[in-house]
Scaffold this active site. Structure first.
Site, PDB file in Angstrom:
ATOM      1  N   GLU A 343      30.635   8.243  43.634  1.00 29.01           N
ATOM      2  CA  GLU A 343      29.246   8.849  43.195  1.00 29.01           C
ATOM      3  C   GLU A 343      29.072  10.094  44.098  1.00 29.01           C
ATOM      4  O   GLU A 343      29.075   9.946  45.248  1.00 29.01           O
ATOM      5  CB  GLU A 343      28.025   8.178  42.862  1.00 29.01           C
ATOM      6  CG  GLU A 343      27.636   7.451  43.996  1.00 29.01           C
ATOM      7  CD  GLU A 343      26.509   6.512  43.735  1.00 29.01           C
ATOM      8  OE1 GLU A 343      26.393   6.147  42.661  1.00 29.01           O
ATOM      9  OE2 GLU A 343      25.544   6.369  44.560  1.00 29.01           O
ATOM     10  N   CYS A 344      28.884  11.295  43.384  1.00 31.50           N
ATOM     11  CA  CYS A 344      28.517  12.739  44.108  1.00 31.50           C
ATOM     12  C   CYS A 344      29.693  12.821  45.277  1.00 31.50           C
ATOM     13  O   CYS A 344      30.734  13.121  44.889  1.00 31.50           O
ATOM     14  CB  CYS A 344      27.467  12.489  44.670  1.00 31.50           C
ATOM     15  SG  CYS A 344      26.521  14.268  44.906  1.00 31.50           S
ATOM     16  N   GLY A 345      29.189  12.577  46.386  1.00 31.55           N
ATOM     17  CA  GLY A 345      30.304  13.032  47.745  1.00 31.55           C
ATOM     18  C   GLY A 345      31.347  12.074  47.546  1.00 31.55           C
ATOM     19  O   GLY A 345      32.395  12.449  48.199  1.00 31.55           O
TER      20      GLY A 345
END
Length: 460
Positions: A343-345
């Site tokens: 998720e994300c990073g």
């Protein structure tokens, strides 16, 4: 000591709010937690909304896990359970608000009213005098029925300035004191004079574990707070703010959908956006949780599934690219058909390359096709929900980069109470056993969806 009955737990509690962001809520909350914790009191701190970074400071200050409270993301029953459990074992509960007191829907004020928690308003009074009293009066009376504790003036210039602020209050009992501007130069020796006590960067505060003198900074803030009426309150005084936190009528049982599974969770300076409640949820689902460093470890630990959380991969691109053995281990994990949720990073690190804010490019791990590009302005911010295998996860999005990928998009997020739009919301990419998105998930909102992303219902 905390008083409790079979149906409710009673504990002093404060919700620390402000008229806007940047007023000093986090510093005051952490300072108050540190002040009481170092006196041997059991302090539990919560954070309104989905923030990852403030809780790092609150956990250091209190010595206890910090969970998020949000009437939409958690739901009222989940919030009630967490507050009740904390009240049973604590001498003081502190809740840091989000943005301004009445900002957002639901807002920090909504949470305070729902649970009857008194509000302490923190106001940056560095550039005001009599208006301080008007602002305090408005915060207290804007919404009828708001539980109220008082107001603390922050970043005050002098004792005379403090007197002017106090004299402007409509109700003298509102005065919780003046906190003079605390700079790192007052205590920690590693910071530059004039710098912020708790430094910031593009996603918020620098995490506490990244600074060698974090505890010294908190002690400096706690020492300053100790000189105020708020800081001088005894445990007996705090009983005036005691709240009865009832036990939820029907506690939600977490299904053991990950029983017998080992979930490896990335955790280091680049991958640090981890809700403590998410780890707790995985364990309640029967998983064995192990941590590893994607930056420094040579390979994954023995595991069935991997969770790569968000963080700051853009600040550690050289280390990510250099750790080719971790890259190979992640690739072998995915090629074996084992689940990987990024998720994300965590997702950013799986792309082929990144273009940084200065225009330079750097390679990444290349498990997903495409690249990400950093921006100087926010690309997305706000609450989001994602439907996975018929179950809806709640969470949020907050990022400064954009992605360009040919990986299949199997779903998209939507804002609360809105339908999914074909080209709006965050994409959920799926490449083999990899699921990836900018979306940050609050696992307790749907263990069933989490089990799908981490393969809990599939064969080993």
């Amino acid at each position: 000591m905390t008083l409790a009955t079979a149906t409710a737990a009673r504990c002093p509690a404060l919700l620390i709010a402000a008229p806007a962001s940047g007023q000093g809520k986090t510093t005051v909350t952490a300072a108050l937690a540190r002040l009481h914790a170092r006196q041997g009191r059991r302090v539990r701190v919560f954070k309104c909304g989905p923030d990852f970074l403030d809780p790092h400071w609150h956990q250091l200050a209190s010595g206890a896990p910090v969970h998020q409270l949000d009437l939409w993301m958690n739901g009222a029953a989940d919030c009630a359970q967490r507050l009740h459990d904390a009240a049973r074992d604590s001498d003081l509960i502190l809740i840091e608000g989000v943005m301004g007191l009445f900002d957002g829907s639901p807002s920090a004020a909504d949470l305070a009213r729902h649970f009857g928690v008194p509000v302490l308003a923190v106001v940056d009074a560095s550039a005001m005098a009599g208006t301080f009293g008007a602002l305090a009066y408005g915060l207290r009376h804007y919404r009828p029925g708001l539980p109220w504790a008082g107001v603390l003036a922050n970043r005050v210039g002098s004792a005379r300035h403090a007197d002017m602020l106090r004299d402007g209050l409509h109700d003298a009992d509102d005065w919780m004191g003046a906190l003079m501007r605390v700079q790192p130069g007052n205590a920690p020796t590693t910071a530059k004079a004039g710098a912020a006590l708790l430094p910031e960067r593009h996603l918020g505060l620098v995490a506490a574990h990244e600074l060698d003198d974090s505890l010294q900074r908190l002690d400096a803030a706690a020492d300053a707070l100790a000189a105020t009426p708020l800081g001088q309150m005894t445990l007996e005084d705090l009983q005036g703010w005691a709240v009865d936190f009832p036990a939820p009528a029907s506690p939600v049982a977490v299904p053991a959908l990950l029983a017998g599974r080992t979930v490896a969770v990335g955790r280091d300076a680049a991958f640090c956006f981890i809700y403590a409640a998410n780890v707790q949820c995985l364990e309640q689902m029967g998983a064995r949780v192990v941590f590893f460093s994607p930056l420094h470890d040579a390979a994954l630990p023995d595991c069935y599934a991997v969770w790569l959380p968000g963080g700051y991969p853009e600040l550690h691109t050289a280390q990510i690219a250099a750790n080719t053995t971790m890259q190979a281990s992640l690739r072998a994990h995915a090629e074996a058909g084992k689940p990987l949720w990024a998720e994300c990073g965590g997702m950013m690190a799986l792309f082929e390359s990144i273009t940084l804010a200065d225009g330079s490019a750097a390679p990444l791990w290349g498990l997903l096709p495409g690249r990400v590009t950093m921006q100087k302005r926010l690309a997305a911010l706000g609450p989001q929900q994602l439907t996975v295998a018929g179950h809806t996860l709640r969470g949020h999005t907050f990022h400064y980069s954009t992605s360009d990928s040919s990986a299949p998009v199997v779903a998209r997020t939507a804002r609360p109470h809105e339908a999914v739009a074909p080209d709006a919301g965050e994409a959920l990419y799926q490449q083999g056993s990899i699921h990836a998105s900018y979306f940050h998930a609050w696992f307790p909102s749907s263990p069933e969806a989490v089990a799908h992303l981490l393969g809990g219902q599939s064969k080993a």
